[in-house]
Design a protein around this motif. Structure first.
Motif, PDB file in Angstrom:
ATOM      1  N   TYR A  43       0.824  -1.216   0.000  1.00  0.00           N
ATOM      2  CA  TYR A  43       0.000   0.000   0.000  1.00  0.00           C
ATOM      3  C   TYR A  43       0.859   1.267   0.000  1.00  0.00           C
ATOM      4  CZ  TYR A  43      -4.299  -2.707   0.905  1.00  0.00           C
ATOM      5  OH  TYR A  43      -5.367  -3.563   0.803  1.00  0.00           O
ATOM      6  N   ARG A  82      -6.147   2.167   0.467  1.00  0.00           N
ATOM      7  CA  ARG A  82      -6.913   1.079   1.081  1.00  0.00           C
ATOM      8  C   ARG A  82      -8.379   1.152   0.671  1.00  0.00           C
ATOM      9  NH1 ARG A  82      -6.255   0.789   7.372  1.00  0.00           N
ATOM     10  NH2 ARG A  82      -7.779   2.468   7.407  1.00  0.00           N
ATOM     11  N   SER A  83      -8.915   2.346   0.696  1.00  0.00           N
ATOM     12  CA  SER A  83     -10.316   2.513   0.327  1.00  0.00           C
ATOM     13  C   SER A  83     -10.555   2.160  -1.140  1.00  0.00           C
ATOM     14  CB  SER A  83     -10.737   3.966   0.588  1.00  0.00           C
ATOM     15  OG  SER A  83     -12.028   4.204   0.075  1.00  0.00           O
ATOM     16  N   ILE A  95      -8.761   0.254  -3.142  1.00  0.00           N
ATOM     17  CA  ILE A  95      -8.593  -1.175  -3.417  1.00  0.00           C
ATOM     18  C   ILE A  95      -9.830  -1.942  -2.971  1.00  0.00           C
ATOM     19  CG2 ILE A  95      -7.314  -3.238  -2.704  1.00  0.00           C
ATOM     20  CD1 ILE A  95      -4.782  -1.492  -2.678  1.00  0.00           C
ATOM     21  N   HIS A  96     -10.288  -1.629  -1.791  1.00  0.00           N
ATOM     22  CA  HIS A  96     -11.450  -2.380  -1.310  1.00  0.00           C
ATOM     23  C   HIS A  96     -12.684  -2.122  -2.176  1.00  0.00           C
ATOM     24  CE1 HIS A  96     -14.004  -4.600   1.377  1.00  0.00           C
ATOM     25  NE2 HIS A  96     -14.901  -3.622   1.226  1.00  0.00           N
ATOM     26  N   ARG A 147     -12.346  -3.851  -5.541  1.00  0.00           N
ATOM     27  CA  ARG A 147     -12.623  -5.287  -5.458  1.00  0.00           C
ATOM     28  C   ARG A 147     -14.106  -5.547  -5.257  1.00  0.00           C
ATOM     29  NH1 ARG A 147      -7.723  -6.587  -1.219  1.00  0.00           N
ATOM     30  NH2 ARG A 147      -6.033  -6.869  -2.752  1.00  0.00           N
ATOM     31  N   GLU A 182     -13.987  -1.123   4.611  1.00  0.00           N
ATOM     32  CA  GLU A 182     -12.765  -0.866   3.845  1.00  0.00           C
ATOM     33  C   GLU A 182     -11.517  -1.408   4.538  1.00  0.00           C
ATOM     34  OE1 GLU A 182     -12.821   3.286   2.987  1.00  0.00           O
ATOM     35  OE2 GLU A 182     -14.519   3.093   1.603  1.00  0.00           O
ATOM     36  N   LEU A 183     -11.664  -1.784   5.806  1.00  0.00           N
ATOM     37  CA  LEU A 183     -10.536  -2.413   6.490  1.00  0.00           C
ATOM     38  C   LEU A 183     -10.329  -3.845   6.000  1.00  0.00           C
ATOM     39  CD1 LEU A 183     -11.220  -1.273  10.181  1.00  0.00           C
ATOM     40  CD2 LEU A 183      -9.422  -0.434   8.655  1.00  0.00           C
ATOM     41  N   LEU A 184     -11.363  -4.405   5.392  1.00  0.00           N
ATOM     42  CA  LEU A 184     -11.299  -5.836   5.083  1.00  0.00           C
ATOM     43  C   LEU A 184     -10.235  -6.162   4.036  1.00  0.00           C
ATOM     44  CD1 LEU A 184     -15.129  -6.612   5.108  1.00  0.00           C
ATOM     45  CD2 LEU A 184     -13.441  -7.104   6.896  1.00  0.00           C
ATOM     46  N   SER A 185     -10.109  -5.327   3.023  1.00  0.00           N
ATOM     47  CA  SER A 185      -9.065  -5.594   2.026  1.00  0.00           C
ATOM     48  C   SER A 185      -7.683  -5.416   2.637  1.00  0.00           C
ATOM     49  CB  SER A 185      -9.235  -4.673   0.811  1.00  0.00           C
ATOM     50  OG  SER A 185     -10.251  -5.160  -0.036  1.00  0.00           O
ATOM     51  N   GLY A 186      -7.548  -4.398   3.470  1.00  0.00           N
ATOM     52  CA  GLY A 186      -6.279  -4.224   4.162  1.00  0.00           C
ATOM     53  C   GLY A 186      -5.963  -5.421   5.037  1.00  0.00           C
ATOM     54  N   ASP A 196      -4.699  -8.147   2.835  1.00  0.00           N
ATOM     55  CA  ASP A 196      -3.378  -7.843   2.279  1.00  0.00           C
ATOM     56  C   ASP A 196      -2.309  -7.696   3.351  1.00  0.00           C
ATOM     57  OD1 ASP A 196      -4.424  -7.822  -0.309  1.00  0.00           O
ATOM     58  OD2 ASP A 196      -4.975  -5.700  -0.183  1.00  0.00           O
ATOM     59  N   GLU A 218      -2.098  -5.351   5.604  1.00  0.00           N
ATOM     60  CA  GLU A 218      -1.703  -3.943   5.602  1.00  0.00           C
ATOM     61  C   GLU A 218      -2.296  -3.159   6.769  1.00  0.00           C
ATOM     62  OE1 GLU A 218       0.277  -2.225   3.635  1.00  0.00           O
ATOM     63  OE2 GLU A 218       0.644  -3.503   1.888  1.00  0.00           O
TER      64      GLU A 218
END
Lengths: 174, 280
Positions: A144, A159-160, A162-163, A166, B11-15, B18, B20
């Motif tokens: 990131y 982060r926002s 990417i999420h 997806r 939005e924490l879920l992808s982090g 990963d 991150e």
């Protein structure tokens, strides 16, 4: 090969730009194709990237060549998008839905497979900010912080994006 | 009563996937996953999308494509023809050549990355072509009816004179790029203006320096010197002789762009000068 002197005083071999083009051409083309979504634009983008590599190789410091190349590729892509204004940089839209209410159970979802061309079409349909972040993360494999530096945005924004990228892919691919 | 999770908690879920997140955020996500079916379902979905993209295969370029790019890039773009030139024709041609070679990429984006080496080469060849003609032709003599600045249309402007007795001799406009050629009795200095933000990483071979207390980029060849500076939203490249401090003096003393009122006042004078240069 030409030699370059890194800050620590040692000598590190830096490839010529032709060597970079030959050894990383497939990587650059892959990133370009995932960003643009079609071969004609990918070829134009790769050509531009290689010219930038040629001009900028003297400023390259030994490290992750692929991270450096992907940064150049993404910047060239975003520059071209801005120049052509073929598609204004979208204000990040709200998710069309929060992905609730599906009848599928998690295990059913995990069993779902999709053809690469369908995934590519869905990628292409993403807003450019989301697409760039997802490609840099999931195609290139940057972390990131590296993505934030490439896109010149805060890590939280990465982060926002990417999420949400997806999540939208998941909606589009059903 | 159930407390809803904050909207951005998804939005924490992808982090989380990963790796991150900070330890505190990881704890937060684990707590959410434990008590929130919606978060568990979303985690599964974004993990699926993540897997799909990560499993995309590499894409091969068309056969021979990379080699063709290399061959094209290595091909000389232009060779200056060897013939006798009139002074202004030579300057004009040199300026156009710079537009083609030196700033070939400048119009492609707001990121400006002058090709300093090509600029220096152009200056060197133009200076050699002039030989000793400058003094005999009175190149540095001040223009009649000279105004301090020529308004070339927003956001461009051109100082009529520069330090070292340099007088404006030629104006070239090509899309977003303005090239100005100045001469005194023995030297040529070229000034280029392009709106945008300087991308120092793209200036191959140039070194950071300071001019007039401001950041600048410097490239020197055997006979020419290039100084690139950013002023407001315009990138300037000053190209001139290696000997002496003329280039640095010009870069340090570039006058500020005119205010609208000054621009208005200069309008008439500017149009007159543009007429004189055949641009009116």
């Amino acid at each position: 090969m030409t030699s370059d002197s890194p800050p620590d005083g040692g000598t590190v071999e830096v490839p010529s730009w032709e060597e970079v083009a030959r050894s990383h051409g497939r990587f650059i083309y892959t990133v370009a194709y995932r960003l643009t979504g079609n071969h004609d634009e990918a070829q134009d983008l790769v050509q531009e990237v290689l010219l930038r590599v040629r001009r900028g190789l003297a400023s390259y410091r030994p490290g992750s060549m692929e991270a450096w190349l992907s940064r150049i590729t993404t910047n060239a892509f975003l520059d071209e998008v801005r120049r052509k204004k073929r598609r204004p940089l979208e204000v990040v839209p709200d998710l069309p839905e929060r992905l609730t209410g599906t009848d599928q159970e998690p295990l059913d979802v995990l069993d779902t497979s999709r053809l690469p061309e369908h995934i590519q079409e869905a990628l292409k349909a993403l807003p450019i900010e989301f697409r760039s972040a997802v490609v840099l993360c999931d195609v290139v494999g940057l972390n990131y912080q590296e993505i934030a530096e490439s896109l010149d945005v805060p890590v939280g924004t990465v982060r926002s994006r990417i999420h949400r990228g997806r999540a939208q892919l998941r909606v589009m691919l059903g | 009563m159930t407390t809803l999770p904050p909207p951005d908690s998804f939005e924490l879920l992808s982090g989380y996937l990963d790796g991150e997140l900070s330890p505190a955020e990881v704890s937060q996500v684990r707590d959410l996953l434990e008590r929130s079916p919606e978060h568990r379902a979303e985690l599964t979905r974004v993990e699926q999308a993540r897997t799909w993209v990560r499993e995309l295969p590499p894409v091969d370029p068309p056969e021979g494509f990379i080699e063709s790019v290399i061959a094209t890039a290595d091909r000389p773009v232009a060779e200056p023809k060897k013939r006798k030139w009139g002074m202004l024709n030579l300057v004009a041609t040199a300026a156009v050549w710079v537009v083609v070679l030196g700033f070939v990429n400048m119009n492609r984006s707001n990121d400006v990355s002058p090709d300093a080496a090509s600029l220096a080469q152009t200056h060197t060849e133009a200076s050699a072509g002039f030989g000793g003609l400058l003094g005999s032709l009175g190149a540095g003599r001040p223009q009649q009816q000279a105004a301090p600045l020529v308004d070339l249309g927003e956001p461009y402007w051109a100082p009529v004179s520069l330090p070292g007795g340099l007088g404006l001799r030629e104006v070239q406009i090509n899309n977003d790029l303005v090239g100005l050629v100045y001469c005194n009795d023995s030297q040529i200095v070229m000034l280029y203006e392009e709106p945008g933000q300087l991308d120092p990483n793209a200036i191959a071979g140039a070194q950071p320096t300071s001019v007039g207390g401001e950041d600048a980029w410097l490239l020197e060849t055997g006979t020419s010197r290039v100084v690139i500076v950013q002023r407001d939203d315009i990138v300037y490249a000053v190209v001139g002789p290696l000997d002496g401090e003329l280039v640095a003096a010009v870069a340090a003393e570039l006058p500020a762009p005119p205010s609208p009122s000054l621009g208005d006042r200069l309008g008439a004078a500017g149009r007159g000068l543009l007429d004189a240069f055949g641009l009116g």
